[in-house]
Design a protein around this motif. Structure first.
Motif, mmCIF file in Angstrom:
data_model
loop_
_atom_site.group_PDB
_atom_site.id
_atom_site.type_symbol
_atom_site.label_atom_id
_atom_site.label_comp_id
_atom_site.label_asym_id
_atom_site.label_seq_id
_atom_site.Cartn_x
_atom_site.Cartn_y
_atom_site.Cartn_z
ATOM 1 N N GLY A 116 67.228 -20.243 42.532
ATOM 2 C CA GLY A 116 66.125 -20.126 41.593
ATOM 3 C C GLY A 116 66.345 -19.035 40.563
ATOM 4 N N GLY A 117 67.011 -17.961 40.958
ATOM 5 C CA GLY A 117 67.268 -16.855 40.048
ATOM 6 C C GLY A 117 68.357 -15.957 40.595
ATOM 7 N N VAL A 118 69.007 -15.225 39.685
ATOM 8 C CA VAL A 118 70.116 -14.364 40.082
ATOM 9 C C VAL A 118 70.099 -13.046 39.319
ATOM 10 N N MET A 119 70.715 -12.057 39.919
ATOM 11 C CA MET A 119 71.036 -10.805 39.249
ATOM 12 C C MET A 119 72.377 -10.358 39.817
ATOM 13 N N ILE A 120 73.292 -9.982 38.954
ATOM 14 C CA ILE A 120 74.586 -9.473 39.398
ATOM 15 C C ILE A 120 74.647 -8.005 39.034
ATOM 16 N N VAL A 121 74.948 -7.188 40.040
ATOM 17 C CA VAL A 121 75.034 -5.747 39.843
ATOM 18 C C VAL A 121 76.412 -5.246 40.231
ATOM 19 N N ASP A 122 76.808 -4.163 39.603
ATOM 20 C CA ASP A 122 78.080 -3.491 39.861
ATOM 21 C C ASP A 122 77.728 -2.115 40.410
ATOM 22 N N VAL A 123 77.774 -1.987 41.725
ATOM 23 C CA VAL A 123 77.309 -0.771 42.395
ATOM 24 C C VAL A 123 78.361 -0.293 43.400
ATOM 25 N N PRO A 124 78.321 0.996 43.773
ATOM 26 C CA PRO A 124 79.367 1.532 44.631
ATOM 27 C C PRO A 124 79.312 1.095 46.102
ATOM 28 N N THR A 125 78.118 0.725 46.587
ATOM 29 C CA THR A 125 77.987 0.430 48.016
ATOM 30 C C THR A 125 77.045 -0.743 48.262
ATOM 31 N N ARG A 126 77.142 -1.299 49.449
ATOM 32 C CA ARG A 126 76.221 -2.349 49.886
ATOM 33 C C ARG A 126 74.797 -1.805 49.903
ATOM 34 N N GLU A 127 74.650 -0.560 50.333
ATOM 35 C CA GLU A 127 73.327 0.051 50.396
ATOM 36 C C GLU A 127 72.675 0.097 49.015
ATOM 37 N N ALA A 128 73.479 0.406 47.997
ATOM 38 C CA ALA A 128 72.948 0.417 46.626
ATOM 39 C C ALA A 128 72.516 -0.984 46.210
ATOM 40 N N ALA A 129 73.297 -1.995 46.569
ATOM 41 C CA ALA A 129 72.928 -3.381 46.260
ATOM 42 C C ALA A 129 71.622 -3.751 46.960
ATOM 43 N N LEU A 130 71.474 -3.313 48.201
ATOM 44 C CA LEU A 130 70.239 -3.596 48.942
ATOM 45 C C LEU A 130 69.036 -2.920 48.296
ATOM 46 N N GLU A 131 69.236 -1.729 47.741
ATOM 47 C CA GLU A 131 68.143 -1.036 47.053
ATOM 48 C C GLU A 131 67.688 -1.826 45.826
ATOM 49 N N TRP A 132 68.649 -2.345 45.056
ATOM 50 C CA TRP A 132 68.292 -3.153 43.885
ATOM 51 C C TRP A 132 67.636 -4.454 44.327
ATOM 52 N N ALA A 133 68.127 -5.051 45.402
ATOM 53 C CA ALA A 133 67.529 -6.285 45.913
ATOM 54 C C ALA A 133 66.086 -6.042 46.351
ATOM 55 N N ALA A 134 65.834 -4.893 46.957
ATOM 56 C CA ALA A 134 64.466 -4.572 47.379
ATOM 57 C C ALA A 134 63.553 -4.447 46.168
ATOM 58 N N LYS A 135 64.044 -3.840 45.099
ATOM 59 C CA LYS A 135 63.230 -3.691 43.888
ATOM 60 C C LYS A 135 62.917 -5.046 43.266
ATOM 61 N N ILE A 136 63.911 -5.921 43.205
ATOM 62 C CA ILE A 136 63.672 -7.230 42.594
ATOM 63 C C ILE A 136 62.827 -8.108 43.521
ATOM 64 N N ALA A 137 62.941 -7.916 44.840
ATOM 65 C CA ALA A 137 62.103 -8.667 45.781
ATOM 66 C C ALA A 137 60.628 -8.337 45.574
ATOM 67 N N VAL A 138 60.329 -7.058 45.390
ATOM 68 C CA VAL A 138 58.945 -6.651 45.141
ATOM 69 C C VAL A 138 58.471 -7.227 43.812
ATOM 70 N N ALA A 139 59.301 -7.110 42.783
ATOM 71 C CA ALA A 139 58.919 -7.585 41.452
ATOM 72 C C ALA A 139 58.708 -9.101 41.421
ATOM 73 N N CYS A 140 59.610 -9.844 42.059
ATOM 74 C CA CYS A 140 59.539 -11.314 42.044
ATOM 75 C C CYS A 140 58.666 -11.881 43.152
ATOM 76 N N ARG A 141 58.254 -10.998 44.070
ATOM 77 C CA ARG A 141 57.393 -11.397 45.193
ATOM 78 C C ARG A 141 58.038 -12.433 46.096
#
Length: 119
Positions: free
Chosen positions: A78-103
């Motif tokens: 349904g939707g995507v975001m590609i990020v370039d981050v140093p760690t899996r944990e950083a990717a999970l942080e961005w995923a958490a932010k977009i999860a809240v925003a997109c509900r």
């Protein structure tokens, strides 16, 4: 740095009332802007399935096009975001932010490293 695909399935936002979509758009765009400002955003967007085009097609190794849905396919994205981050944990942080925003819940997948493709 590693690149991660953050995505959600088509239909994952179906529970959101129509009148809430402007706010969802506003909050998700704010997260994207935050990722851009942080220098980690590579690409993102939602996929359209309601504009009259075939919603899904598969091109086989023989070049034959099969208009979907294709029986062996997974759920449509349904939707995507590609990020370039140093760690899996950083990717999970961005995923958490977009999860809240997109509900809706987000799926995280790490791209394989290919030195010939990544600058």
């Amino acid at each position: 740095m590693p690149r991660y695909l953050i995505s959600f399935e088509k239909g994952a936002m179906d529970h959101i009332p129509e009148e809430d979509f402007p706010e969802v758009g506003k909050t998700s765009h704010a997260v994207i802007q935050e990722a851009k400002d942080a220098g980690v955003f590579l690409f993102g967007g939602g996929l359209r399935y309601d504009d009259g085009d075939v919603e899904h097609a598969v091109v086989g190794t023989d070049g034959v096009v099969t208009d979907g849905p294709y029986p062996e396919s997974k759920e449509l994205i349904g939707g995507v975001m590609i990020v370039d981050v140093p760690t899996r944990e950083a990717a999970l942080e961005w995923a958490a932010k977009i999860a809240v925003a997109c509900r809706c819940a987000q799926d995280i997948r790490k791209f394989m490293y290919d030195p010939d493709l990544i600058e």
